[in-house]
Scaffold this motif. Structure first.
Motif, PDB file in Angstrom:
ATOM      1  N   GLN A  25     -46.065  -3.090  -9.966  1.00 60.79           N
ATOM      2  CA  GLN A  25     -45.035  -3.632 -10.833  1.00 60.79           C
ATOM      3  C   GLN A  25     -45.428  -4.959 -11.473  1.00 60.79           C
ATOM      4  O   GLN A  25     -44.672  -5.527 -12.226  1.00 60.79           O
ATOM      5  CB  GLN A  25     -43.716  -3.796 -10.061  1.00 60.79           C
ATOM      6  N   ARG A  26     -46.617  -5.447 -11.178  1.00 61.48           N
ATOM      7  CA  ARG A  26     -47.068  -6.693 -11.793  1.00 61.48           C
ATOM      8  C   ARG A  26     -47.671  -6.382 -13.156  1.00 61.48           C
ATOM      9  O   ARG A  26     -48.456  -5.446 -13.293  1.00 61.48           O
ATOM     10  CB  ARG A  26     -48.097  -7.381 -10.907  1.00 61.48           C
ATOM     11  N   PRO A  27     -47.350  -7.170 -14.174  1.00 64.37           N
ATOM     12  CA  PRO A  27     -47.909  -6.910 -15.511  1.00 64.37           C
ATOM     13  C   PRO A  27     -49.436  -6.862 -15.515  1.00 64.37           C
ATOM     14  O   PRO A  27     -50.032  -6.084 -16.246  1.00 64.37           O
ATOM     15  CB  PRO A  27     -47.392  -8.086 -16.344  1.00 64.37           C
ATOM     16  N   THR A  28     -50.084  -7.671 -14.674  1.00 64.73           N
ATOM     17  CA  THR A  28     -51.547  -7.691 -14.650  1.00 64.73           C
ATOM     18  C   THR A  28     -52.141  -6.429 -14.047  1.00 64.73           C
ATOM     19  O   THR A  28     -53.322  -6.148 -14.254  1.00 64.73           O
ATOM     20  CB  THR A  28     -52.063  -8.923 -13.881  1.00 64.73           C
ATOM     21  N   VAL A  59     -46.898  -0.798 -24.164  1.00 65.32           N
ATOM     22  CA  VAL A  59     -46.745  -2.215 -24.507  1.00 65.32           C
ATOM     23  C   VAL A  59     -46.215  -2.271 -25.930  1.00 65.32           C
ATOM     24  O   VAL A  59     -46.751  -1.622 -26.831  1.00 65.32           O
ATOM     25  CB  VAL A  59     -48.095  -2.961 -24.401  1.00 65.32           C
ATOM     26  N   TYR A  60     -45.174  -3.050 -26.145  1.00 62.44           N
ATOM     27  CA  TYR A  60     -44.577  -3.152 -27.479  1.00 62.44           C
ATOM     28  C   TYR A  60     -45.530  -3.846 -28.435  1.00 62.44           C
ATOM     29  O   TYR A  60     -46.219  -4.795 -28.078  1.00 62.44           O
ATOM     30  CB  TYR A  60     -43.207  -3.820 -27.407  1.00 62.44           C
ATOM     31  N   ALA A  61     -45.565  -3.349 -29.661  1.00 66.27           N
ATOM     32  CA  ALA A  61     -46.551  -3.750 -30.658  1.00 66.27           C
ATOM     33  C   ALA A  61     -46.222  -5.082 -31.326  1.00 66.27           C
ATOM     34  O   ALA A  61     -45.099  -5.588 -31.247  1.00 66.27           O
ATOM     35  CB  ALA A  61     -46.671  -2.654 -31.716  1.00 66.27           C
ATOM     36  N   LEU A  62     -47.219  -5.595 -32.015  1.00 66.54           N
ATOM     37  CA  LEU A  62     -47.043  -6.812 -32.819  1.00 66.54           C
ATOM     38  C   LEU A  62     -45.922  -6.639 -33.830  1.00 66.54           C
ATOM     39  O   LEU A  62     -45.185  -7.573 -34.121  1.00 66.54           O
ATOM     40  CB  LEU A  62     -48.344  -7.123 -33.577  1.00 66.54           C
ATOM     41  N   SER A  63     -45.786  -5.430 -34.377  1.00 62.84           N
ATOM     42  CA  SER A  63     -44.813  -5.163 -35.437  1.00 62.84           C
ATOM     43  C   SER A  63     -43.444  -4.728 -34.919  1.00 62.84           C
ATOM     44  O   SER A  63     -42.580  -4.330 -35.703  1.00 62.84           O
ATOM     45  CB  SER A  63     -45.364  -4.091 -36.381  1.00 62.84           C
ATOM     46  N   GLN A  64     -43.214  -4.822 -33.601  1.00 67.05           N
ATOM     47  CA  GLN A  64     -41.913  -4.457 -33.049  1.00 67.05           C
ATOM     48  C   GLN A  64     -40.825  -5.339 -33.665  1.00 67.05           C
ATOM     49  O   GLN A  64     -40.950  -6.562 -33.679  1.00 67.05           O
ATOM     50  CB  GLN A  64     -41.910  -4.610 -31.523  1.00 67.05           C
ATOM     51  N   GLY A  65     -39.773  -4.717 -34.170  1.00 67.05           N
ATOM     52  CA  GLY A  65     -38.678  -5.450 -34.803  1.00 67.05           C
ATOM     53  C   GLY A  65     -37.869  -6.280 -33.821  1.00 67.05           C
ATOM     54  O   GLY A  65     -37.962  -6.108 -32.604  1.00 67.05           O
ATOM     55  N   ASP A  98     -35.675   4.685 -29.497  1.00 67.15           N
ATOM     56  CA  ASP A  98     -35.353   4.468 -28.088  1.00 67.15           C
ATOM     57  C   ASP A  98     -33.840   4.346 -27.945  1.00 67.15           C
ATOM     58  O   ASP A  98     -33.239   3.414 -28.485  1.00 67.15           O
ATOM     59  CB  ASP A  98     -36.049   3.207 -27.590  1.00 67.15           C
ATOM     60  N   THR A  99     -33.236   5.270 -27.211  1.00 64.44           N
ATOM     61  CA  THR A  99     -31.780   5.258 -27.046  1.00 64.44           C
ATOM     62  C   THR A  99     -31.302   4.071 -26.208  1.00 64.44           C
ATOM     63  O   THR A  99     -30.165   3.633 -26.365  1.00 64.44           O
ATOM     64  CB  THR A  99     -31.284   6.575 -26.421  1.00 64.44           C
ATOM     65  N   SER A 100     -32.158   3.540 -25.332  1.00 62.42           N
ATOM     66  CA  SER A 100     -31.772   2.366 -24.540  1.00 62.42           C
ATOM     67  C   SER A 100     -31.613   1.134 -25.420  1.00 62.42           C
ATOM     68  O   SER A 100     -30.691   0.347 -25.240  1.00 62.42           O
ATOM     69  CB  SER A 100     -32.813   2.083 -23.462  1.00 62.42           C
ATOM     70  N   PHE A 101     -32.529   0.968 -26.370  1.00 62.50           N
ATOM     71  CA  PHE A 101     -32.467  -0.175 -27.278  1.00 62.50           C
ATOM     72  C   PHE A 101     -31.679   0.132 -28.548  1.00 62.50           C
ATOM     73  O   PHE A 101     -31.382  -0.757 -29.329  1.00 62.50           O
ATOM     74  CB  PHE A 101     -33.877  -0.640 -27.657  1.00 62.50           C
ATOM     75  N   LYS A 102     -31.370   1.422 -28.754  1.00 65.74           N
ATOM     76  CA  LYS A 102     -30.652   1.879 -29.955  1.00 65.74           C
ATOM     77  C   LYS A 102     -31.369   1.441 -31.240  1.00 65.74           C
ATOM     78  O   LYS A 102     -30.760   0.937 -32.179  1.00 65.74           O
ATOM     79  CB  LYS A 102     -29.210   1.393 -29.944  1.00 65.74           C
ATOM     80  N   CYS A 138     -43.307  -1.458 -20.545  1.00 67.31           N
ATOM     81  CA  CYS A 138     -42.200  -0.632 -20.059  1.00 67.31           C
ATOM     82  C   CYS A 138     -42.703   0.758 -19.712  1.00 67.31           C
ATOM     83  O   CYS A 138     -43.692   1.237 -20.275  1.00 67.31           O
ATOM     84  CB  CYS A 138     -41.111  -0.496 -21.126  1.00 67.31           C
ATOM     85  N   SER A 139     -42.002   1.394 -18.797  1.00 70.19           N
ATOM     86  CA  SER A 139     -42.205   2.812 -18.518  1.00 70.19           C
ATOM     87  C   SER A 139     -40.941   3.518 -18.988  1.00 70.19           C
ATOM     88  O   SER A 139     -40.065   2.895 -19.583  1.00 70.19           O
ATOM     89  CB  SER A 139     -42.426   3.035 -17.017  1.00 70.19           C
ATOM     90  N   ASP A 140     -40.830   4.802 -18.688  1.00 70.38           N
ATOM     91  CA  ASP A 140     -39.607   5.502 -19.080  1.00 70.38           C
ATOM     92  C   ASP A 140     -38.435   5.156 -18.155  1.00 70.38           C
ATOM     93  O   ASP A 140     -37.302   5.530 -18.423  1.00 70.38           O
ATOM     94  CB  ASP A 140     -39.833   7.017 -19.118  1.00 70.38           C
ATOM     95  N   ARG A 141     -38.700   4.381 -17.088  1.00 71.62           N
ATOM     96  CA  ARG A 141     -37.640   4.019 -16.149  1.00 71.62           C
ATOM     97  C   ARG A 141     -37.285   2.545 -16.134  1.00 71.62           C
ATOM     98  O   ARG A 141     -36.176   2.172 -15.794  1.00 71.62           O
ATOM     99  CB  ARG A 141     -38.027   4.427 -14.732  1.00 71.62           C
ATOM    100  N   LEU A 142     -38.259   1.670 -16.458  1.00 68.47           N
ATOM    101  CA  LEU A 142     -37.969   0.242 -16.383  1.00 68.47           C
ATOM    102  C   LEU A 142     -38.876  -0.556 -17.296  1.00 68.47           C
ATOM    103  O   LEU A 142     -39.944  -0.095 -17.691  1.00 68.47           O
ATOM    104  CB  LEU A 142     -38.083  -0.274 -14.944  1.00 68.47           C
ATOM    105  N   CYS A 143     -38.414  -1.755 -17.621  1.00 67.50           N
ATOM    106  CA  CYS A 143     -39.197  -2.708 -18.404  1.00 67.50           C
ATOM    107  C   CYS A 143     -39.479  -3.933 -17.538  1.00 67.50           C
ATOM    108  O   CYS A 143     -38.584  -4.430 -16.854  1.00 67.50           O
ATOM    109  CB  CYS A 143     -38.441  -3.153 -19.651  1.00 67.50           C
ATOM    110  N   LEU A 144     -40.711  -4.374 -17.568  1.00 68.97           N
ATOM    111  CA  LEU A 144     -41.065  -5.605 -16.875  1.00 68.97           C
ATOM    112  C   LEU A 144     -40.700  -6.786 -17.764  1.00 68.97           C
ATOM    113  O   LEU A 144     -40.666  -6.650 -18.994  1.00 68.97           O
ATOM    114  CB  LEU A 144     -42.560  -5.629 -16.582  1.00 68.97           C
ATOM    115  N   PRO A 145     -40.445  -7.944 -17.185  1.00 66.16           N
ATOM    116  CA  PRO A 145     -40.181  -9.131 -18.014  1.00 66.16           C
ATOM    117  C   PRO A 145     -41.422  -9.452 -18.848  1.00 66.16           C
ATOM    118  O   PRO A 145     -42.543  -9.135 -18.444  1.00 66.16           O
ATOM    119  CB  PRO A 145     -39.919 -10.241 -16.997  1.00 66.16           C
TER     120      PRO A 145
END
Length: 158
Positions: A25-28, A59-65, A98-102, A138-145
């Motif tokens: 669960q560690r980002p590294t 991992v969310y991209a540079l262009s993520q809104g 993504d339905t979680s983020f709508k 993030c995975s399909d179950r959780l997002c790390l900070p």
């Protein structure tokens, strides 16, 4: 509650996934970054940023809104001999509603390969160059900070 080593060993033997799940669960552990100086002069430097992303994660991209997950952000710490020359271009992204983020999300799967152009602000290029990469996995179950990886780019031949 304290456990004796023997009790902990029994728990891990009965539920081996516990140790793996807690450790992963560690980002590294999820995203492994490398930074390599591919070209360097007194006035400019190019750095190849690469990452491998663990299976089942993205991992969310540079262009993520805005208004959703945290986009990838590349920066050079203050006091460095170089500054970002231009925005870094996204490459190899996946788009998905993504339905979680709508909202539509933009992310990288498995690998990330980016070229970062830097402009020199001092007389001589350094042997190593600090680069910070802030990302959210993030995975399909959780997002790390969000997490900032502090990298040190070295020349290709070192």
């Amino acid at each position: 509650m304290k456990f004796k080593m023997s009790e902990l060993a029994v728990l891990l033997a009965l539920f081996p996934g516990i140790g793996i799940a807690l450790h992963a669960q560690r980002p590294t552990d999820i995203v492994k970054w490398t930074a390599t100086i591919t070209k360097s002069t007194k006035t400019s430097t190019n750095v190849a940023l690469s990452a491998t992303v663990a299976d089942g994660w993205h991992v969310y991209a540079l262009s993520q809104g805005t208004g959703g997950p945290n986009p990838l952000k590349i920066s050079v710490p203050s006091g460095s001999a170089f500054v970002l020359k231009a925005p870094v271009a996204d490459a190899g992204v996946t788009k998905h509603y993504d339905t979680s983020f709508k909202m539509e999300t933009v992310y990288y799967l498995k690998t990330i390969n980016l070229n970062v152009a830097l402009e020199g602000i001092s007389a001589a290029p350094p042997a190593t160059l600090p680069i910070d990469v802030r990302f959210q996995a993030c995975s399909d179950r959780l997002c790390l900070p969000p997490y900032t990886a502090h990298l040190s780019a070295t020349p290709k031949d070192k």
